[in-house]
Design a protein around this motif. Structure first.
Motif, PDB file in Angstrom:
ATOM      1  N   GLN A 166     -56.052   8.957  37.503  1.00 40.59           N
ATOM      2  CA  GLN A 166     -55.967  10.267  36.865  1.00 40.59           C
ATOM      3  C   GLN A 166     -56.949  11.247  37.487  1.00 40.59           C
ATOM      4  O   GLN A 166     -56.646  12.433  37.646  1.00 40.59           O
ATOM      5  CB  GLN A 166     -56.233  10.131  35.356  1.00 40.59           C
ATOM      6  CG  GLN A 166     -55.895  11.370  34.543  1.00 40.59           C
ATOM      7  CD  GLN A 166     -54.442  11.776  34.656  1.00 40.59           C
ATOM      8  OE1 GLN A 166     -53.556  10.939  34.800  1.00 40.59           O
ATOM      9  NE2 GLN A 166     -54.179  13.069  34.608  1.00 40.59           N
TER      10      GLN A 166
ATOM     11  N   SER B 180     -47.687   4.726  41.085  1.00 39.11           N
ATOM     12  CA  SER B 180     -48.040   5.747  40.098  1.00 39.11           C
ATOM     13  C   SER B 180     -46.814   6.513  39.594  1.00 39.11           C
ATOM     14  O   SER B 180     -45.877   6.790  40.361  1.00 39.11           O
ATOM     15  CB  SER B 180     -49.038   6.741  40.695  1.00 39.11           C
ATOM     16  OG  SER B 180     -49.266   7.828  39.804  1.00 39.11           O
ATOM     17  N   LYS B 181     -46.870   6.888  38.344  1.00 41.86           N
ATOM     18  CA  LYS B 181     -45.798   7.697  37.743  1.00 41.86           C
ATOM     19  C   LYS B 181     -45.803   9.123  38.297  1.00 41.86           C
ATOM     20  O   LYS B 181     -44.832   9.874  38.110  1.00 41.86           O
ATOM     21  CB  LYS B 181     -45.966   7.734  36.221  1.00 41.86           C
ATOM     22  CG  LYS B 181     -47.244   8.419  35.777  1.00 41.86           C
ATOM     23  CD  LYS B 181     -47.406   8.409  34.268  1.00 41.86           C
ATOM     24  CE  LYS B 181     -48.723   9.088  33.848  1.00 41.86           C
ATOM     25  NZ  LYS B 181     -48.904   9.062  32.378  1.00 41.86           N
ATOM     26  N   HIS B 182     -46.897   9.523  38.962  1.00 43.25           N
ATOM     27  CA  HIS B 182     -47.013  10.887  39.484  1.00 43.25           C
ATOM     28  C   HIS B 182     -46.409  11.045  40.875  1.00 43.25           C
ATOM     29  O   HIS B 182     -46.300  12.173  41.373  1.00 43.25           O
ATOM     30  CB  HIS B 182     -48.488  11.295  39.556  1.00 43.25           C
ATOM     31  CG  HIS B 182     -49.196  11.288  38.239  1.00 43.25           C
ATOM     32  ND1 HIS B 182     -48.823  12.116  37.200  1.00 43.25           N
ATOM     33  CD2 HIS B 182     -50.259  10.573  37.798  1.00 43.25           C
ATOM     34  CE1 HIS B 182     -49.627  11.902  36.168  1.00 43.25           C
ATOM     35  NE2 HIS B 182     -50.498  10.971  36.511  1.00 43.25           N
ATOM     36  N   ASN B 183     -46.018   9.954  41.511  1.00 45.85           N
ATOM     37  CA  ASN B 183     -45.636  10.025  42.920  1.00 45.85           C
ATOM     38  C   ASN B 183     -44.396  10.867  43.183  1.00 45.85           C
ATOM     39  O   ASN B 183     -44.327  11.580  44.185  1.00 45.85           O
ATOM     40  CB  ASN B 183     -45.442   8.618  43.482  1.00 45.85           C
ATOM     41  CG  ASN B 183     -46.762   7.937  43.771  1.00 45.85           C
ATOM     42  OD1 ASN B 183     -47.813   8.571  43.775  1.00 45.85           O
ATOM     43  ND2 ASN B 183     -46.736   6.635  43.996  1.00 45.85           N
TER      44      ASN B 183
ATOM     45  N   PHE C 152     -55.437  12.304  40.818  1.00 43.26           N
ATOM     46  CA  PHE C 152     -54.311  13.216  40.588  1.00 43.26           C
ATOM     47  C   PHE C 152     -54.815  14.591  40.178  1.00 43.26           C
ATOM     48  O   PHE C 152     -54.310  15.624  40.647  1.00 43.26           O
ATOM     49  CB  PHE C 152     -53.399  12.645  39.505  1.00 43.26           C
ATOM     50  CG  PHE C 152     -52.252  13.550  39.138  1.00 43.26           C
ATOM     51  CD1 PHE C 152     -51.182  13.707  40.004  1.00 43.26           C
ATOM     52  CD2 PHE C 152     -52.251  14.242  37.938  1.00 43.26           C
ATOM     53  CE1 PHE C 152     -50.122  14.552  39.681  1.00 43.26           C
ATOM     54  CE2 PHE C 152     -51.201  15.075  37.604  1.00 43.26           C
ATOM     55  CZ  PHE C 152     -50.127  15.226  38.475  1.00 43.26           C
TER      56      PHE C 152
ATOM     57  N   GLU D  16     -43.319  13.452  41.456  1.00 43.44           N
ATOM     58  CA  GLU D  16     -43.718  14.860  41.328  1.00 43.44           C
ATOM     59  C   GLU D  16     -44.481  15.328  42.566  1.00 43.44           C
ATOM     60  O   GLU D  16     -44.246  16.429  43.090  1.00 43.44           O
ATOM     61  CB  GLU D  16     -44.586  15.032  40.080  1.00 43.44           C
ATOM     62  CG  GLU D  16     -45.119  16.448  39.897  1.00 43.44           C
ATOM     63  CD  GLU D  16     -46.132  16.564  38.761  1.00 43.44           C
ATOM     64  OE1 GLU D  16     -46.707  17.654  38.614  1.00 43.44           O
ATOM     65  OE2 GLU D  16     -46.324  15.562  38.031  1.00 43.44           O
TER      66      GLU D  16
END
Length: 294
Positions: free
Chosen positions: A164, A203-206, A167, A208
């Motif tokens: 986090q 990661s769940k952000h990748n 990110f 985006e």
């Protein structure tokens, strides 16, 4: 009335100073101090126990009674939420008594104390990294421990904080790209987005960030000098291709296609300008040669 209140407080303080703990604190009998420290520890009076342990530990150092006293002393600091001090004392205990039945618990408490002291993701994570190292030491040393799963949960939580934090820093550069000096922040965005995806592949952000990578690469190329534009437009187009391969069913595909289309159009326009420029340069050079021959 005021005089009576002051007098009452004075006598109350005087009586308190003559209480059992104060008398014990002034004692020079180490056995009395040791027993008193243990008693206050058992009763949950940890601050009083700390004071007495500090007086008696130098005297009993190296004796059979020192082991339990040092463990209790470390745990007193943990119970009073002095986690950094507790971590240090538990670690010292483990190094001194690594064959003790309490060694495993002490090493876990060392790691747990550092974990509890670690900050939120938006703050400096140095102490969190120290906690990770301590947890890894524990699970390596005691893989069969009953606390193993708990330690792994702590490790997972800390890794989530690092993710986090990373990110958040990447998104900071993304927000700054619209400022006065966008070039540096566009480049920082590209580097940070790529590093994040490499460091946190699950990661769940990748997804985006992969979208934003195409957007930023196109913006960077668009604002680049003529000689850098071709290479940077190619990067944007390449990032779009990477996105389609990684996320074939993404809900962001249309957004990426828009940036890719704009990048390809600008690339074509740029290559026409480049060809015209090269042609003019060729004609100019040819004219100079003819002039020289004459």
């Amino acid at each position: 009335m005021q005089y009576k209140s002051i007098l009452f407080l004075f006598f109350f303080a005087l009586l308190a100073s003559c209480g059992p703990f104060n008398k014990l604190e002034k004692s020079t009998n180490w056995e009395e101090l040791y027993n008193g420290a243990n008693r206050y520890y058992q009763e949950g009076e940890y601050n009083k126990a700390i004071i007495l342990y500090e007086k008696v530990l130098p005297v009993i150092k190296g004796s059979e009674k020192a082991e339990m006293a040092e463990y209790n002393y470390a745990n007193c600091h943990f119970k009073t939420k002095r986690y950094i001090e507790a971590a240090g004392y538990f670690n010292n205990f483990f190094r001194t008594y690594n064959r003790s039945p309490l060694a495993e618990e002490a090493l876990f408490m060392h790691a747990y104390s550092l974990y509890l002291d670690s900050p939120d993701y938006n703050l400096d994570q140095q102490s969190s990294r120290e906690a990770v190292a301590a947890i890894q030491q524990f699970v390596t040393r005691f893989p069969g421990s009953a606390s193993y799963e708990r330690a792994m949960e702590m490790l997972s939580d800390l890794e989530d904080r690092f993710e986090q934090k990373s990110f958040s820093e990447a998104m900071m550069y993304y927000r700054l790209k619209d400022g006065l000096y966008p070039g540096d922040f566009y480049r920082a965005c590209i580097i940070n987005f790529q590093n994040f995806i490499k460091d946190y592949p699950e990661s769940k952000h990748n997804e985006e960030l992969a979208v934003k990578l195409v957007e930023v690469a196109y913006g960077y190329a668009e604002n680049s000098a003529f000689l850098k534009k071709e290479e940077r437009l190619n990067d944007a187009i390449r990032f779009a291709g990477d996105f389609y391969r990684r996320y074939p069913n993404s809900g962001f595909t249309s957004e990426v296609k828009k940036f890719e289309s704009e990048a390809r159009k600008e690339y074509d326009d740029h290559m026409k300008l480049k060809a015209e420029y090269n042609e003019r340069q060729g004609l100019q050079n040819s004219g100079q040669v003819t002039s020289n021959e004459n």
